[in-house]
Design a protein around this motif. Structure first.
Motif, short mmCIF file in Angstrom:
data_model
loop_
_atom_site.label_atom_id
_atom_site.label_comp_id
_atom_site.label_asym_id
_atom_site.label_seq_id
_atom_site.Cartn_x
_atom_site.Cartn_y
_atom_site.Cartn_z
N ILE A 167 0.83 -1.21 0.00
CA ILE A 167 0.00 0.00 0.00
C ILE A 167 0.86 1.25 0.00
CG2 ILE A 167 -1.78 1.26 1.28
CD1 ILE A 167 -2.71 -1.45 2.40
N ILE A 168 1.95 1.22 0.81
CA ILE A 168 2.79 2.41 0.97
C ILE A 168 3.60 2.70 -0.28
CG2 ILE A 168 4.73 3.37 2.27
CD1 ILE A 168 3.65 1.88 4.72
N LEU A 169 4.12 1.62 -0.94
CA LEU A 169 5.02 1.83 -2.07
C LEU A 169 4.36 2.60 -3.21
CD1 LEU A 169 7.83 1.31 -3.23
CD2 LEU A 169 6.96 -0.82 -4.20
N PRO A 170 3.16 2.22 -3.69
CA PRO A 170 2.56 3.03 -4.76
C PRO A 170 2.32 4.48 -4.35
CG PRO A 170 1.47 0.90 -4.59
CD PRO A 170 2.34 1.03 -3.39
N ALA A 174 4.03 7.64 -6.13
CA ALA A 174 3.23 8.75 -6.65
C ALA A 174 3.69 10.09 -6.07
CB ALA A 174 1.76 8.52 -6.34
N LEU A 175 4.00 10.10 -4.76
CA LEU A 175 4.46 11.34 -4.14
C LEU A 175 5.82 11.76 -4.69
CD1 LEU A 175 3.42 10.72 -0.42
CD2 LEU A 175 2.35 12.25 -2.07
N VAL A 176 6.72 10.77 -4.87
CA VAL A 176 8.04 11.09 -5.42
C VAL A 176 7.92 11.61 -6.85
CG1 VAL A 176 10.25 10.10 -6.13
CG2 VAL A 176 9.29 9.51 -3.92
N TRP A 177 7.07 10.95 -7.64
CA TRP A 177 6.87 11.39 -9.02
C TRP A 177 6.31 12.81 -9.06
CZ3 TRP A 177 8.08 9.71 -13.78
CH2 TRP A 177 7.43 10.30 -14.86
#
Length: 472
Positions: A167-170, A174-177
């Motif tokens: 759950i955290i990785l996507p 998205a936040l990093v992108w």
């Protein structure tokens, strides 16, 4: 740009699995340790025979487990079977560990992986707890169990860690992108503005809309663009000046050739051919000077490194080459040098070009019956080598001395033929050698109409090698 983050995920899973297995093994290994200790305390030697005082209820408790199969085995001092499961593999230790020390190993039992705890019981202990004399008599006690509970616990740990990661990785990606897109948007806009420029547009880049972190980079690029623009403008002026200078000898050659074609007298034709020859010599000299200046400008220390050389010998050889010209022009050409070698760090080809231009310039402007003296001196205190060319010509007025090193600059009122490039070449070569070029009036001139000129080139002097010291 997010590929490294994606690669970290399987690595994280693998590390989590290994850590989970280690964590799952610890509590079950402690339980195995307790079981083998309890079983070892029931092993005795009675009447020379090894027995286990293990009632059936204790055997049931020992084997009691909801998921795993539990095995145990007791072997005597000579590996004879005493109790338990006969097919439980024995340890392969080359040296038996100390008695009453519990060891662990992974093994196979009936085609299933098992975790085994084992220890050796010293049978010499009497009922009073004291050890009897003699060689130790060790009985093997081992308890093993399958790995179902361990695998179940490890899977529960992995699920508890990996499911939140899924759950955290996507969300993190998205936040990093989003952050990278927002952060790099000024750079993308800057890239688009640069790509939209014309090829000849070297104006500074606007730095007001770029992030503060790359403002130094934009300033450096603007400085580079400024230097590049200045260099291109200089090259354009140089090409324009060179084309203009080439027009004069080429126009003269064309005019003389057309005049010779119209002449019928051999004397007139001969004079036209003489003028044509002079014009070709002037054009040849101009082309050679342009090539020399181009070579001087393109020299770099990395491409052609400076080497130690003896200045007096180089200057003497150059002066000897100009002796026939000085005889032809009736000029006294002399050379002076100290009584010891003067070492400098230089490019021999370029330094020879510098000396040639200075001597040629002095001979051109010195009238007949005048003198030109080429001199090498050394300033030992300042560690400088001095190259001086002194003549008795008209000299260079103080107002023109700052301009004579410019390309195609000619002093007004001078009737001497020249390209106006000789001193520009001298300045370029001197800069590459970190040398200074100074202009003075000749201190030996006595005629106010001809104050003369003293050109001085100051180079750093190098230490003389030991073998030259011995010769000097």
């Amino acid at each position: 740009m997010l590929v490294p983050l994606l690669l970290l995920w399987p690595i994280s899973i693998a590390i989590t699995y290994l850590v989970a297995k280690s964590i799952a093994n610890q509590p079950f290994d402690r339980e195995l340790d307790d079981r083998v200790q309890v079983l070892a305390q029931q092993v005795k030697e009675i009447g020379g025979k090894v027995v286990t005082r293990l009632p059936n209820s204790a055997r049931d408790i020992l084997r009691a487990d909801d998921l795993d199969y539990v095995y145990f085995q007791v072997l005597g001092p000579h590996d004879e079977y005493v109790d338990g499961d006969r097919d439980l593999p024995a340890p392969v230790d080359e040296e038996k560990p100390p008695a009453w020390t519990v060891q662990f190993r992974d093994d196979l039992m009936r085609n299933s992986e098992v975790r085994v705890a084992y220890t050796y019981v010293d049978l010499r202990k009497t009922q009073s707890g004291q050890e009897a004399a003699g060689e130790p008599r060790l009985a093997l006690v081992q308890v093993g169990e399958t790995l179902d509970k361990r695998a179940q616990l490890a899977n529960q740990i992995i699920k508890g860690v990996i499911l939140p990661e899924l759950i955290i990785l996507p969300v993190a990606l998205a936040l990093v992108w989003f952050a990278l897109s927002r952060g790099l948007s000024p750079l993308v806009e800057l890239q688009q503005r640069i790509r939209a420029r014309r090829p000849d547009d070297l104006s500074p880049i606007e730095s007001g809309q770029v992030p503060e972190e790359i403002s130094p980079l934009v300033r450096s690029l603007n400085e580079m663009l400024g230097r590049l623009s200045q260099s291109i403008q200089m090259q354009k002026r140089f090409i324009a000046d060179a084309a203009h200078q080439m027009k004069t000898p080429l126009a003269g050659m064309r005019m003389q050739s057309e005049l010779a074609l119209r002449q019928t007298s051999w004397d007139e034709i001969h004079r036209s051919l003489e003028q044509l020859s002079k014009s070709s010599e002037s054009a040849t000299r101009l082309v050679n000077q342009l090539l020399a200046l181009a070579r001087a400008e393109n020299q770099t220390p990395n491409a052609t490194p400076l080497v130690p050389l003896e200045l007096c010998e180089l200057v003497r050889n150059v002066v000897q080459e100009w002796v026939p010209t000085s005889f032809k022009q009736q000029i006294d050409l002399g050379f002076e040098q100290p009584g010891y070698p003067v070492m400098v760090l230089a490019n021999p080809t370029m330094l020879r070009e510098l000396i040639n231009n200075l001597v040629d310039n002095a001979l051109r402007y010195t009238p007949a019956a005048g003198s030109v003296t080429v001199r090498v001196r050394a300033n030992e205190e300042a560690r400088h080598a001095l190259l001086e060319i002194e003549d008795t010509g008209p000299g260079i007025p103080a107002a023109d001395r700052a301009h004579v090193f410019e390309r195609f600059y000619r002093i007004l009122g001078s009737n001497v033929e020249g390209s106006g490039l000789g001193l520009a070449i001298v300045r370029e070569i001197a800069q590459q050698h970190e040398a200074e070029v100074d202009i003075f009036n000749s201190p030996r001139s006595r005629d106010p109409r001809f104050p003369g000129c003293l050109m001085r080139v100051t180079l750093d002097m190098q230490q003389r090698p030991a073998f030259i010291e011995d010769i000097g």
